[in-house]
Design an enzyme around this catalytic site. Structure first.
Site, PDB file in Angstrom:
ATOM      1  N   ARG A 162       0.874  -1.176   0.000  1.00  0.00           N
ATOM      2  CA  ARG A 162       0.000   0.000   0.000  1.00  0.00           C
ATOM      3  C   ARG A 162       0.908   1.222   0.000  1.00  0.00           C
ATOM      4  O   ARG A 162       1.770   1.348   0.878  1.00  0.00           O
ATOM      5  CB  ARG A 162      -0.875   0.013   1.253  1.00  0.00           C
ATOM      6  CG  ARG A 162      -1.812  -1.169   1.395  1.00  0.00           C
ATOM      7  CD  ARG A 162      -2.371  -1.233   2.816  1.00  0.00           C
ATOM      8  NE  ARG A 162      -1.312  -1.434   3.802  1.00  0.00           N
ATOM      9  CZ  ARG A 162      -1.447  -1.202   5.102  1.00  0.00           C
ATOM     10  NH1 ARG A 162      -2.596  -0.738   5.580  1.00  0.00           N
ATOM     11  NH2 ARG A 162      -0.448  -1.426   5.928  1.00  0.00           N
ATOM     12  N   CYS A 271      -2.395   1.386  -9.601  1.00  0.00           N
ATOM     13  CA  CYS A 271      -2.702  -0.045  -9.448  1.00  0.00           C
ATOM     14  C   CYS A 271      -4.172  -0.376  -9.686  1.00  0.00           C
ATOM     15  O   CYS A 271      -4.503  -1.050 -10.661  1.00  0.00           O
ATOM     16  CB  CYS A 271      -2.282  -0.523  -8.051  1.00  0.00           C
ATOM     17  SG  CYS A 271      -0.497  -0.656  -7.855  1.00  0.00           S
TER      18      CYS A 271
END
Length: 447
Positions: A162, A271
């Site tokens: 992340r 992403c």
């Protein structure tokens, strides 16, 4: 003999992985084809902002005073092949221009460049997010090109980083997934990840296709959850409900959970959007396109949120054109604790309003340089206060802590009108209202 590791590609994923492997005690050699990037990393500098990464690099990059010296960098494929027992491939897999499908050219090039130099047993480990079926194809290519033949094995080990938490996610992952074809490959990767596994990180061993599907499945589920609450925000707008209270109530159900149930302008970055589109494209190639048709609506809901924010801003300004109106935008990156502006909803909204004649001024704690390169025609301010000065409406579009800690009274003194649109449902509505601001957020028309 201690394992030696190479990391192919030293962008966001690769630089983080290389530094983390050195932190875990391995000798690491990072390879890239961009000399400027290698030069930066050799100085202990990162080509992107990621909390804690530069400090981690400086602890290990050879030649920096006080470092362990375990991390070096090179442009030489032969040197990397000779050095490493395990080669992690961490290159980019962007969306193809004009298509949904994934561009595999960087991964293919990495394997084609490395393989001819592999003269002894080696394990090549893919970490990049790829379409299912890629590992099978790359394993055959590797065995064909490597002088070591089938002793040059492939494994797949998807990343789950992340942005903003990448160092933590690499050193203390919530799970480690490996797709392998041999006990030797599994044993080598167990050795690489012995420390996090010893600390309790689950270690999931699977085949190639499942390992490839884990990342795209996880991102698709996350995107679905975000778009679901944004769809509920649309219903709340129509029914005069409060999506924040709705999310709180359903979040107490532990089958659902509270994370990623904050309605707003949707997801972006390098992403989620491209991964769900590539997943749809690959499912179509496999003849399973009907299984993922729901992802088209997920994508559509997400993109719709940006347009809805522009319309909320227009309504807040009286419903007319933006021409001559001053709009302050707080946030440029797609998420906080990052300088990444790829497919940023915040910048997209700012750009749309600018194209419709609004005088848009943007401030972001870390993303200003990247934003200015992408949208040079927008105005940029050195602080939130200066961005808000003279503004007819203020849009909060990236949920940085700095913005949550702003003093509404101080900003109110410099704004032309005290109108705040919270595109992330992250600010304290009562606090802003007490300072005389009109506070509005998606799905909360009466809040």
């Amino acid at each position: 003999m201690a394992l030696k590791i190479t990391v192919i590609g030293t962008g966001y994923l690769g630089a983080t992985h290389a530094a983390a492997m050195a932190e875990l005690g391995f000798e690491v050699l990072g390879l890239d084809v961009v000399p400027e990037k290698i030069a930066m990393l050799e100085r202990g500098e990162t080509p992107m902002y990621e909390p804690g990464l530069e400090e981690l690099l400086r602890r290990h990059v050879a030649g920096i005073e006080g470092s362990s010296g375990r991390l070096r960098f090179t442009l030489d494929w032969a040197e990397a092949a000779e050095f490493g027992d395990i080669h992690f491939v961490c290159v980019n897999t962007p969306q193809k221009h004009g298509e949904y499908a994934c561009d595999m050219s960087y991964v293919d090039s990495a394997v084609d460049s490395l393989a001819p130099h592999l003269k002894r047993p080696a394990l090549v480990v893919g970490k990049s997010t790829v379409p299912v079926g890629s590992a099978d194809r790359l394993a055959a290519r590797l065995a064909e090109l490597a002088p070591a033949g089938e002793r040059a094995e492939l494994a797949w080990n998807p990343e789950f980083l992340r942005e903003g938490f990448a160092v933590e996610d690499t050193l203390h992952p919530d799970r480690i997934v490996i797709g392998v074809r041999s006990e030797r490959a599994e044993a080598l990767l167990r050795e690489v990840y012995a420390v996090p596994v010893g600390e309790g990180s689950p270690f999931v061993v699977t085949d190639f296709p499942t390992a490839e599907l884990v990342k795209t499945s996880a991102n698709s589920f996350l995107a679905t959850k975000i778009s679901f609450i944004n769809a509920m925000a649309e219903v709340c707008e129509a029914a005069d409900g409060d999506v924040a209270k709705l999310a709180e109530a359903i979040g107490y159900d532990d089958r659902i959970g509270r994370k990623f149930l904050r309605a707003g302008i949707g997801f972006g970055g390098g992403c989620l959007p491209k991964d769900i589109r590539a997943f749809m494209a690959r499912a179509g190639e496999l003849g399973a396109d009907q299984a993922l048709t729901f992802l088209r609506e997920i994508d559509s809901i997400n993109m719709r949120q940006r347009g809805r924010m522009v319309e909320l801003a227009r309504e807040a300004l009286g419903g007319g054109p933006f021409l001559g109106k001053r709009v302050a935008v707080l946030g440029a990156t797609f998420k906080p604790d990052s300088d990444d502006v790829r497919d940023s909803p915040a910048l997209n909204v700012a750009g749309q309003i600018h194209l419709q004649g609004g005088q848009v001024t943007v401030y972001d704690p870390k993303g200003m340089d990247n934003a200015a390169r992408l949208f040079p025609t927008l105005a940029y301010a050195p602080s939130a206060l200066e961005a808000v000065r003279g503004a007819d409406v203020v849009l909060h579009l990236t949920e940085w802590r700095e913005f949550r800690e702003l003093d509404p009274a101080v900003l109110g003194e410099v704004a032309a009108s005290r109108i705040l649109l919270d595109g992330r449902n992250a600010l304290d509505a009562d606090l802003w209202r007490k300072s005389g601001w009109t506070y509005r957020a998606m799905g909360r028309p009466t809040a």
